[in-house]
Scaffold this active site. Structure first.
Site, PDB file in Angstrom:
ATOM      1  N   TRP A 103       1.029  -1.249  -0.029  1.00  0.00           N
ATOM      2  CA  TRP A 103      -0.244   0.085  -0.168  1.00  0.00           C
ATOM      3  C   TRP A 103       0.571   1.239  -0.081  1.00  0.00           C
ATOM      4  CZ3 TRP A 103      -4.416  -1.398  -2.553  1.00  0.00           C
ATOM      5  CH2 TRP A 103      -4.763  -2.035  -1.928  1.00  0.00           C
ATOM      6  N   ASP A 173      -1.888   6.462   5.918  1.00  0.00           N
ATOM      7  CA  ASP A 173      -2.648   6.204   5.446  1.00  0.00           C
ATOM      8  C   ASP A 173      -3.222   4.905   7.009  1.00  0.00           C
ATOM      9  OD1 ASP A 173      -4.431   3.834   4.702  1.00  0.00           O
ATOM     10  OD2 ASP A 173      -2.860   3.205   2.712  1.00  0.00           O
ATOM     11  N   LYS A 197     -12.593  -2.302   6.060  1.00  0.00           N
ATOM     12  CA  LYS A 197     -11.972  -2.524   7.341  1.00  0.00           C
ATOM     13  C   LYS A 197     -12.120  -2.708   8.311  1.00  0.00           C
ATOM     14  CE  LYS A 197      -8.958  -3.436   3.392  1.00  0.00           C
ATOM     15  NZ  LYS A 197      -7.775  -2.290   3.075  1.00  0.00           N
TER      16      LYS A 197
HETATM   17  C1  LIG Z   1      -7.291  -1.741   1.885  1.00  0.00           C
HETATM   18  C2  LIG Z   1      -6.021  -0.574   1.514  1.00  0.00           C
HETATM   19  C3  LIG Z   1      -5.667   0.217   0.538  1.00  0.00           C
HETATM   20  C4  LIG Z   1      -6.649   0.640  -0.858  1.00  0.00           C
HETATM   21  O1  LIG Z   1      -8.199   0.838   0.092  1.00  0.00           O
HETATM   22  P1  LIG Z   1      -8.720   0.678  -1.102  1.00  0.00           P
HETATM   23  O2  LIG Z   1     -10.424   1.346  -0.171  1.00  0.00           O
HETATM   24  O3  LIG Z   1      -9.513  -0.356  -1.839  1.00  0.00           O
HETATM   25  O4  LIG Z   1      -8.739   1.845  -1.744  1.00  0.00           O
HETATM   26  C5  LIG Z   1      -4.875   1.254   1.183  1.00  0.00           C
HETATM   27  N1  LIG Z   1      -4.204   1.177   2.245  1.00  0.00           N
HETATM   28  C6  LIG Z   1      -4.524  -0.115   2.930  1.00  0.00           C
HETATM   29  C7  LIG Z   1      -3.224   0.489   4.602  1.00  0.00           C
HETATM   30  C8  LIG Z   1      -5.316  -0.741   2.984  1.00  0.00           C
HETATM   31  O5  LIG Z   1      -5.515  -1.798   3.992  1.00  0.00           O
END
Ligand SMILES: *Cc1c(COP(=O)(O)O)cnc(C)c1O
Length: 363
Positions: A103, A173, A197
């Site tokens: 990511w 993030d 998540k």
């Molecule tokens: C799942 C995830 C993403 C991607 O998320 P999307 O909503 O599918 O764009 C980005 N960063 C992390 C840490 C993630 O777990």
């Protein structure tokens, strides 16, 4: 409810049962409005109340200081990979990224389209099995910002606490550990998290941004990625992801009122993860954790078995036993148990029992 499985999916992940039940109860006729939230105008009084309460509850949970704005956006965390540099990386500037997994890699790839990117530290040489130590960070004192990924969903590593980066705004993030523990928001310039998540369903991304950074947004940024505009319009520049915000709001209320806040959920998450890591460590010849112990994630527990055949067998048999979604990501292989906020302790205990039993039968 007996036909619900233990859902170890990395995302979208399991939601609190009481949230689903509440949404089900109110689905056809939301609190006397005569219609569902799915059908309701985002400018209506009941919806105004839903979105404002969601923000207020989030502010309470995280003790968000008043000089921070909350924006509900669409496009997932992946859109933020572009929105962050588009808003915050000025022409001729350079941004620092800490590379701890796929990511972060995707975030870097997008940022490079908009300006200079430096990798301030990476753990790629050990397949991202750890978080870099403070002294490994090679920070540019003039960086426009420093970006990091608080929890690496695929590798199962997590920062214990945020990196020290000096004066540059810290951007996080937090998609896969958002609301899993208390956070000192004042240490951040911006935090973003796709809800699916740990905080709600897919479709809404939560952005928390320090007010002064909104001044950085240059002219020409597309409206739907313009933090300043979206924040001025209180996430209502256009139709927001109404239903996703509504469910996320119910999750915030669940955390606040049923669980009792982030200190409590953090304690519960520690206990769940401890149970599972102890089972892995108790049989080191059979189960092998991917992450170094000091970098272990409380959200995603990654582990290997002695060979790939056994791992396949484990994934197959566990699914049949009602333990769903344990197959690991291809970048790590093996198994991954995602045990987010709403994942029950009884499910972790069931997995531990299954691990003992599996080893006995296939050991
Ligand atoms: C799942 C995830 C993403 C991607 O998320 P999307 O909503 O599918 O764009 C980005 N960063 C992390 C840490 C993630 O777990």
């Amino acid at each position: 409810m007996t036909d619900r499985v233990f859902n170890f999916s990395a995302g979208p992940g399991t939601l609190p049962l009481s949230v689903l039940e509440s949404a089900q109860r109110d689905l056809l006729n939301y609190k006397g409005a005569g219609m569902s939230v799915l059908e309701m105008s985002h400018r209506s009084a009941p919806y105004e109340k839903i979105i404002r309460e969601a923000e207020a509850d989030l502010r309470t949970l995280l003790s968000i200081p008043s000089n921070y704005k909350v924006i509900f956006m669409q496009g997932g965390a992946s859109l933020q990979f572009s929105a962050v540099p588009m808003n915050l990386l000025p022409k001729g500037g350079s941004a620092d990224y800490i590379l701890t997994g796929v990511w972060s890699q995707s975030a870097i790839k997008e940022a490079k389209k908009f300006g200079e990117v430096r990798v301030a530290a990476t753990t790629e040489d050990s397949n991202f099995n750890r978080i870099p130590a403070g002294e490994e960070l090679q920070l540019d004192p003039n960086a426009a910002y420093v970006h990091f990924t608080s929890n690496n969903t695929i590798y199962g590593t997590q920062w214990r606490t945020e990196p020290e980066v000096g004066a540059a705004p810290l951007i996080c993030d937090a998609s896969s550990d958002f609301l899993s523990r208390p956070l000192d928001v004042s240490k951040y310039g911006l935090i973003y998290a796709g809800a699916q998540k740990n905080a709600g369903p897919a479709g809404v991304t939560i952005v928390i941004v320090r007010e002064d950074l909104l001044e950085r947004t240059p002219k020409g940024v597309p409206a739907l990625m313009d933090y300043r505009l979206l924040s001025e319009k209180e996430s209502m520049y256009n139709t927001p992801p109404c239903f996703a915000i509504y469910i996320a709001g119910l999750v915030f209320k669940w955390l606040k009122d049923e669980i009792g806040g982030l200190d409590r959920i953090a304690q519960m998450n520690e206990e769940k993860a401890d149970l599972l890591y102890r089972a892995i460590d108790a049989a080191p010849d059979y189960f092998r954790g991917h992450a170094e112990p000091a970098s272990r994630s409380l959200m995603n527990v990654t582990f290997r078995l002695p060979d790939e055949e056994l791992e396949k067998q484990f994934a197959k048999e566990s699914t049949a036993a009602g333990l769903d979604g344990l197959k690991g990501h291809r970048s790590v292989g093996g198994l991954r148990a995602s045990i987010y906020n709403a994942f029950p302790r009884s499910g972790v205990a069931a997995l531990v029992d299954f691990m003992h039993d599996f080893q006995k039968r296939h050991g």
